[in-house]
Design a protein around this motif. Structure first.
Motif, PDB file in Angstrom:
ATOM      1  N   PRO A   1      -5.389  -7.263  -5.429  1.00 36.65           N
ATOM      2  CA  PRO A   1      -5.918  -6.956  -4.091  1.00 36.65           C
ATOM      3  C   PRO A   1      -4.838  -6.507  -3.128  1.00 36.65           C
TER       4      PRO A   1
ATOM      5  N   TRP B   1      -5.040  -2.974  -1.197  1.00 37.46           N
ATOM      6  CA  TRP B   1      -4.983  -2.943   0.262  1.00 37.46           C
ATOM      7  C   TRP B   1      -3.810  -2.088   0.746  1.00 37.46           C
TER       8      TRP B   1
ATOM      9  N   TRP C   1      -4.614   1.517   0.386  1.00 42.47           N
ATOM     10  CA  TRP C   1      -5.549   1.917   1.433  1.00 42.47           C
ATOM     11  C   TRP C   1      -4.828   2.127   2.756  1.00 42.47           C
ATOM     12  N   ARG C   2      -3.961   1.218   3.115  1.00 41.30           N
ATOM     13  CA  ARG C   2      -3.204   1.357   4.353  1.00 41.30           C
ATOM     14  C   ARG C   2      -2.295   2.590   4.310  1.00 41.30           C
TER      15      ARG C   2
ATOM     16  N   ALA D   1       0.192  -7.986   4.505  1.00 36.37           N
ATOM     17  CA  ALA D   1      -1.268  -8.071   4.597  1.00 36.37           C
ATOM     18  C   ALA D   1      -1.669  -9.109   5.641  1.00 36.37           C
TER      19      ALA D   1
ATOM     20  N   ASP E   1      -1.261  -7.526   8.902  1.00 33.91           N
ATOM     21  CA  ASP E   1      -2.358  -6.598   9.201  1.00 33.91           C
ATOM     22  C   ASP E   1      -3.580  -7.347   9.733  1.00 33.91           C
TER      23      ASP E   1
END
Length: 523
Positions: free
Chosen positions: A403, A407, A410-411, A461, A464
């Motif tokens: 994950p 993530w 994606w960022r 993360a 974020d």
């Protein structure tokens, strides 16, 4: 009107429009590098370092195999002692025939043995020191990338609580040394990025960006040079350090391109080719090679080192390369023998090990390694129990590896977040190349090099999540974000405490031992 004059006018117009409160001209990044709260950052770094020292050195002399090294310590600890006592900084090559890893890691072990003698403290002292350095470096680099002491502290806590970094910091093996040099190289590259941004910003403020379509020359880059030295030392521990050389060179070039584009250099790609590529290649490709060869200086100087005088025996004196000095030809023969050894260490050749694992199992720590185990009533005061030490990634961290990668991608794609580009490139350097030689015998301790970048990604993360609910957001949203991150950090700490007995080899009951084995693949 010249380009320089246009750029100076642009700067003046930008200042004027900002004063008037209207939209500015071409935007450039804010010159903010690192967190501003230096005092608090220093205090937090000191606390993390103290905790790292306590946890890495507490009970460092245990476990042993009746006073002798455990697992692969049995290879490297005696070799380090021979480096120390042989008089030439070399292993006793006639006894081993072929030394399959470069000398830097064994020099590190030998340094501890020089200070504390041939015993558990001597074997493991430098590993523990490097484990402390990794915790501090992870904190500092994430603090710099995130511009937040809080996010950096989260990364430091994760590094403290990761089982892989913890166990490898307490073993007389080589992988923790490669990991520390990789992390230090990464830290230097992030510092180099910030320094080059600051220099570029200064040129922008002076109105000199347009003096050349390729952008300015940025001067000598000591941080990038230091990164090259660290990468050379990583290669001097194990050959797999070369993977970081390739990936980090590409990362540095990417930083340079982004830097010139961010400040509106008219031809950024060509500018990087003309201004940055050759210095980058020297610092990040040539320097590691020079450092690697230099680590064999004792081999070249010795009269008895293995294969030192192969020319005329195993290597002919004639041929198209007869003009090459015999020492270099002998060294090449020696290195080719190491390559042949590693190439033959495959499953197809019948090399199997009960604790072997492949790289697809590493991200989630699906196949850890048992380093030491002892059964019997004498282990805990008369009752049957187990004293075991396992190399295992803290599940609260490692089970979120995939994950985290998703993530981060994606960022990177949606927000062009350079921090995630840096962490993902470093993480990939430690795992992706191993898929190219999947038949090779591999073990989970190879994943030591990816552990620091895993915890960096998880900390980013968390950052974020906190940034998704800034101080101006509704109180409920802010509280929820803080609660999620706080609970997760608490779970990571609790998970580390739970695993403590099997990470340190503390005696536990057979029932407790069964509870520690969460998955069938762990046994």
């Amino acid at each position: 009107m010249t380009h320089a004059a246009i750029d100076r006018a642009t700067v003046a117009d930008r200042a004027l429009t900002e004063d008037l409160g209207t939209a500015p001209g071409p935007s450039v990044p804010d010159p903010v590098f690192g967190a501003a709260d230096r005092l608090r950052g220093t205090v937090v770094g000191a606390v993390l370092t103290i905790v790292a020292v306590i946890t890495r050195f507490w009970g460092l002399t245990s476990p042993t195999d009746n006073g002798t090294p455990v697992f692969d310590e049995k290879h490297y600890v005696p070799q380090a002692w021979q480096v120390l006592t042989g008089g030439e900084l070399l292993e006793d090559n006639p006894a081993y025939g072929l030394v399959v890893h470069p000398p830097v890691g064994k020099w590190m072990l030998a340094l501890g043995e020089w200070m504390f003698g041939y015993g558990p403290m001597g074997w493991r002292f430098m590993s523990a020191v490097c484990g402390v350095v990794i915790v501090l470096a992870v904190y500092l680099v994430v603090r710099r990338m995130s511009r937040s002491t809080l996010v950096g502290a989260i990364a430091g806590v994760f590094a403290l609580c990761d089982g892989v970094l913890f166990v490898q910091s307490r073993m007389g093996m080589l992988d923790i040394f490669q990991a520390v040099f990789a992390v230090l190289a990464f830290t230097a590259l992030i510092a180099d990025r910030d320094q080059m941004r600051a220099r570029m910003h200064r040129v922008w403020e002076q109105g000199r960006i347009g003096d050349s379509p390729f952008g300015p020359r940025l001067g000598f880059r000591w941080y990038r040079f230091a990164a090259g030295v660290m990468l050379g030392l990583a290669c001097g521990v194990k050959w797999s350090g070369a993977y970081f050389v390739v990936f980090f060179t590409l990362l540095s070039i990417g930083f340079d391109i982004a830097n010139r584009r961010a400040y509106h250099v008219r031809r950024p790609w060509v500018g990087v080719l003309r201004r940055d590529l050759v210095p980058s290649g020297f610092s990040l490709a040539v320097m590691p090679f020079v450092m690697y060869v230099a680590s064999f200086a004792p081999w070249f100087a010795s009269e008895t080192s293995v294969y030192r005088y192969s020319v005329g025996e195993a290597v002919g004196t004639g041929g198209p390369f007869s003009w090459v000095p015999s020492a270099i030809r002998s060294f090449w023969y020696y290195e080719s023998g190491i390559l042949e050894f590693h190439a033959g260490l495959t499953n197809a050749a019948g090399n199997h090990h009960p604790w072997e694992s492949k790289p697809w199992a590493w991200p989630m720590s699906l196949r850890p390694m048992l380093y030491a185990i002892d059964y019997g009533p004498d282990q805990c005061g008369g009752s049957d129990c187990v004293r075991a030490q396992m190399l295992i990634g803290t599940p609260a961290l490692w089970w979120l590896a995939l994950p985290m990668v998703v993530w981060g991608l994606w960022r990177l794609v949606s927000r062009r977040d350079w921090r995630w580009a840096a962490v993902l490139v470093a993480y990939a350097a430690g795992i992706v190349p191993w898929f190219a030689e999947i038949d090779r015998q591999m073990y989970f301790f190879y994943a030591t090099a990816i552990a620091p970048f895993l915890v960096m990604g998880l900390a980013l993360a968390c950052g974020d999540i906190l940034r998704a609910a800034p101080r101006g957001a509704s109180s409920e949203r802010r509280v929820l974000a803080v609660l999620i991150v706080s609970i997760y950090v608490a779970v990571v700490i609790a998970n580390m405490i739970w695993l403590w007995p099997i990470l340190t080899g503390e005696p536990i009951t057979n029932t407790e031992w069964g509870r520690q084995i969460w998955l069938p693949s762990w046994s």
